[in-house]
Write a protein that holds these residues in place. Structure first.
Motif, PDB file in Angstrom:
ATOM      1  N   MET A  67      34.451  42.523  47.447  1.00 28.59           N
ATOM      2  CA  MET A  67      33.323  42.480  46.505  1.00 28.59           C
ATOM      3  C   MET A  67      33.821  42.554  45.059  1.00 28.59           C
ATOM      4  O   MET A  67      34.745  43.292  44.784  1.00 28.59           O
ATOM      5  CB  MET A  67      32.396  43.665  46.768  1.00 28.59           C
ATOM      6  N   TYR A  68      33.152  41.821  44.198  1.00 26.10           N
ATOM      7  CA  TYR A  68      33.476  41.829  42.767  1.00 26.10           C
ATOM      8  C   TYR A  68      34.930  41.434  42.485  1.00 26.10           C
ATOM      9  O   TYR A  68      35.522  41.921  41.518  1.00 26.10           O
ATOM     10  CB  TYR A  68      33.198  43.209  42.158  1.00 26.10           C
ATOM     11  N   THR A  69      35.490  40.557  43.322  1.00 21.39           N
ATOM     12  CA  THR A  69      36.897  40.180  43.148  1.00 21.39           C
ATOM     13  C   THR A  69      37.138  39.546  41.778  1.00 21.39           C
ATOM     14  O   THR A  69      38.081  39.909  41.062  1.00 21.39           O
ATOM     15  CB  THR A  69      37.323  39.200  44.260  1.00 21.39           C
ATOM     16  N   GLU A  70      36.280  38.591  41.417  1.00 16.61           N
ATOM     17  CA  GLU A  70      36.457  37.903  40.127  1.00 16.61           C
ATOM     18  C   GLU A  70      36.342  38.882  38.959  1.00 16.61           C
ATOM     19  O   GLU A  70      37.146  38.848  38.019  1.00 16.61           O
ATOM     20  CB  GLU A  70      35.345  36.859  39.952  1.00 16.61           C
ATOM     21  N   GLU A  71      35.337  39.731  39.054  1.00 16.95           N
ATOM     22  CA  GLU A  71      35.117  40.694  37.960  1.00 16.95           C
ATOM     23  C   GLU A  71      36.308  41.642  37.821  1.00 16.95           C
ATOM     24  O   GLU A  71      36.757  41.944  36.719  1.00 16.95           O
ATOM     25  CB  GLU A  71      33.847  41.521  38.207  1.00 16.95           C
ATOM     26  N   LYS A  72      36.827  42.069  38.969  1.00 16.50           N
ATOM     27  CA  LYS A  72      37.970  42.997  38.923  1.00 16.50           C
ATOM     28  C   LYS A  72      39.183  42.316  38.295  1.00 16.50           C
ATOM     29  O   LYS A  72      39.866  42.892  37.456  1.00 16.50           O
ATOM     30  CB  LYS A  72      38.324  43.475  40.340  1.00 16.50           C
ATOM     31  N   ASN A  73      39.426  41.055  38.705  1.00 12.69           N
ATOM     32  CA  ASN A  73      40.558  40.321  38.144  1.00 12.69           C
ATOM     33  C   ASN A  73      40.435  40.173  36.640  1.00 12.69           C
ATOM     34  O   ASN A  73      41.405  40.349  35.899  1.00 12.69           O
ATOM     35  CB  ASN A  73      40.652  38.920  38.773  1.00 12.69           C
ATOM     36  N   GLU A  74      39.225  39.843  36.206  1.00 16.97           N
ATOM     37  CA  GLU A  74      39.014  39.641  34.778  1.00 16.97           C
ATOM     38  C   GLU A  74      39.269  40.944  34.004  1.00 16.97           C
ATOM     39  O   GLU A  74      39.938  40.945  32.971  1.00 16.97           O
ATOM     40  CB  GLU A  74      37.580  39.133  34.539  1.00 16.97           C
TER      41      GLU A  74
ATOM     42  N   GLU B 151      33.442  50.224  43.183  1.00 18.51           N
ATOM     43  CA  GLU B 151      34.423  49.228  43.632  1.00 18.51           C
ATOM     44  C   GLU B 151      35.681  49.282  42.745  1.00 18.51           C
ATOM     45  O   GLU B 151      36.800  49.176  43.215  1.00 18.51           O
ATOM     46  CB  GLU B 151      33.770  47.840  43.572  1.00 18.51           C
ATOM     47  N   LEU B 152      35.475  49.499  41.475  1.00 20.43           N
ATOM     48  CA  LEU B 152      36.595  49.543  40.523  1.00 20.43           C
ATOM     49  C   LEU B 152      37.354  50.863  40.564  1.00 20.43           C
ATOM     50  O   LEU B 152      38.582  50.889  40.482  1.00 20.43           O
ATOM     51  CB  LEU B 152      36.079  49.405  39.091  1.00 20.43           C
TER      52      LEU B 152
END
Ligand code: FE2
Length: 251
Positions: free
Chosen positions: A1-8, A89-90
């Motif tokens: 979940m939230y993979t893109e957001e975490k990467n950014e 998640e973070l």
């Protein structure tokens, strides 16, 4: 979940998070306008226009009253909750949050209501924290906040001359790389507050209203902003809940 957001977030040190808090902000803004008009005898219709009704000399008293209203309003819990899944998640399931939501008002042509270049870590915060920056009105260009992205900070902080530099010199040098947050009210700018950030005196014909709330994993170092006084537990895993319910083990 939230993979893109975490990467950014990991690559830039910040992210525009779609927190979907338009309704909460509208409710809050309506309330703040009402309190402003009743308490300070204003005729404010839109928070954008505050500078037309309040002088720079009295804006801090006004701000403190608004902070008290914001922190007492039940909508704040709903607003925080919209970030919970992403933040867990973070940062993990056990979270601590800043006890009181803060409000910054940035009036046009007013030096005193600005927060110059700084890193929160330079002022006693632990680096194990994220800042939720929530504008209550649309923000852009110089009336918004600026931040130095993580890759630029990494390059710059390696330089030897930074050690003896002044804030003015640092600002001049990093100026071309600063990112100015552009976003509509209803979203959240989540950033790592170790990165240099701040805002300038601006000529934009609008007052910026922005909330800030810091959040961290409950079990990370606290710096000078202590647990219990500045941060309070917000989310707990089942095990943490169980342990903390035994009062003698309270952190
Ligand atoms: Fe800051």
């Amino acid at each position: 979940m939230y993979t893109e957001e975490k990467n950014e977030l990991i690559h830039k040190g910040f992210i525009h998070f779609n927190s979907n808090i338009q309704a909460e902000i509208q409710t809050l803004n309506r309330h703040l306008i009402q309190v402003a008009n009743n308490t300070f005898l204003l005729d404010l219709k839109n928070i954008d226009d505050l500078h037309l009704h309040i002088s720079p000399a009295s804006v801090n008293d006004f701000r403190l009253k608004m902070i008290s209203e914001i922190n007492q309003h039940k909508i704040i819990e709903d607003l925080k909750e919209k970030h919970a899944e992403f933040l867990q998640e973070l940062l993990g399931r056990d979270l601590a949050m800043q006890k009181h939501v803060n409000l910054v008002l940035s009036l046009p042509n007013d030096e005193t209501s600005q927060i110059p270049l700084h890193s929160d870590v330079w002022t006693g915060h632990s680096p194990f924290e994220l800042n939720l920056w929530i504008p209550l009105n649309d923000v852009e260009s110089e009336m918004s906040m600026f931040i130095l992205p993580l890759p630029a900070w990494r390059n710059y902080s390696k330089k030897e001359e930074i050690k003896n530099s002044t804030l003015k010199k640092i600002l001049k040098e990093i100026n071309p790389e600063l990112y100015y947050v552009k976003m509509n009210a209803g979203n959240t700018f989540v950033f790592w507050h170790h990165l240099p950030h701040g805002n300038h005196k601006h000529q934009f014909p609008k007052t910026r209203w922005s909330l800030n709330i810091r959040v961290k994993n409950l079990f990370t170092p606290y710096g000078e902003k202590s647990f219990g006084e500045y941060f309070v537990p917000w989310k707990k895993s089942e095990l943490t809940e169980m342990v903390l319910s035994e009062k003698e083990f309270f952190l």
